[in-house]
Write a protein that holds these residues in place. Structure first.
Motif, short mmCIF file in Angstrom:
data_model
loop_
_atom_site.label_atom_id
_atom_site.label_comp_id
_atom_site.label_asym_id
_atom_site.label_seq_id
_atom_site.Cartn_x
_atom_site.Cartn_y
_atom_site.Cartn_z
N TYR A 46 2.26 -2.64 -6.83
CA TYR A 46 1.95 -1.97 -5.57
C TYR A 46 3.20 -1.74 -4.74
CZ TYR A 46 -2.90 -3.08 -6.59
OH TYR A 46 -4.13 -3.16 -7.18
N PHE A 47 3.13 -0.75 -3.90
CA PHE A 47 4.18 -0.44 -2.94
C PHE A 47 3.51 0.26 -1.76
CE2 PHE A 47 3.80 2.85 -6.08
CZ PHE A 47 3.70 4.01 -5.33
N PRO A 48 4.09 0.19 -0.56
CA PRO A 48 3.47 0.85 0.59
C PRO A 48 3.59 2.37 0.49
CG PRO A 48 5.48 -0.30 1.24
CD PRO A 48 5.26 -0.58 -0.20
N SER A 49 2.50 3.05 0.74
CA SER A 49 2.51 4.51 0.65
C SER A 49 3.43 5.11 1.71
CB SER A 49 1.10 5.06 0.81
OG SER A 49 0.57 4.71 2.08
N SER A 50 3.68 4.37 2.78
CA SER A 50 4.55 4.87 3.84
C SER A 50 6.01 4.93 3.40
CB SER A 50 4.43 3.99 5.09
OG SER A 50 4.78 2.66 4.77
N SER A 51 6.35 4.30 2.28
CA SER A 51 7.73 4.28 1.78
C SER A 51 8.04 5.44 0.84
CB SER A 51 8.01 2.97 1.03
OG SER A 51 7.89 1.88 1.89
N VAL A 52 7.03 6.26 0.52
CA VAL A 52 7.21 7.34 -0.44
C VAL A 52 6.65 8.66 0.07
CG1 VAL A 52 7.10 5.72 -2.39
CG2 VAL A 52 5.03 6.90 -1.66
#
Length: 132
Positions: free
Chosen positions: A103-109
């Protein structure tokens, strides 16, 4: 005492000092996720990291600004939780990280290309790691 006896005593001492490992249970990030298929194996989109993100635990992946990431699912946001997507990094220069999904924050991409719509709502599950 022989050298063998000292080794056995040392190993037993170390074993008694180490606590038993029973596993770490973490809170679920969401109850549902959006995918392109029922098993969440097909790529939804290709995203580019707009900033670095350092994984907070083993469920997440590290991403570096400029990296391309295949997106496989998008968690459905609940209450005060952040919005997270699941994917893996892409590119020959990141060969050692390719294939690792997290997982990763969608705000970072930012999404660069949508391959197919994430129109299947799938429950997130906790797999039982013990054999039946």
């Amino acid at each position: 005492m022989t050298r063998h006896d000292y080794l056995v005593v040392l190993l037993l001492s170390l074993g008694l000092m180490c606590p038993l490992v029973t596993g770490i249970f973490m809170d679920k990030l969401a109850s549902k996720k959006l995918c392109a298929d029922d098993n969440c194996v097909y790529t939804i989109s290709l995203a580019r990291a707009e900033e670095d993100y350092n994984a907070s635990d083993c469920r997440f992946i590290n991403i570096k600004k400029g990296q391309l990431i295949y997106v496989y699912s998008k968690l459905v946001k609940e209450n005060d939780s952040g919005e997270f997507w699941a994917g893996s990094v892409y590119g020959e220069q990141y060969e050692d990280q390719m294939g690792t999904v997290g997982y990763f924050p969608s705000s970072s991409v930012s999404e660069q290309h949508v391959y197919q719509e994430a129109n299947k709502t799938v429950p997130t599950t906790v797999r039982n790691l013990q054999k039946p």
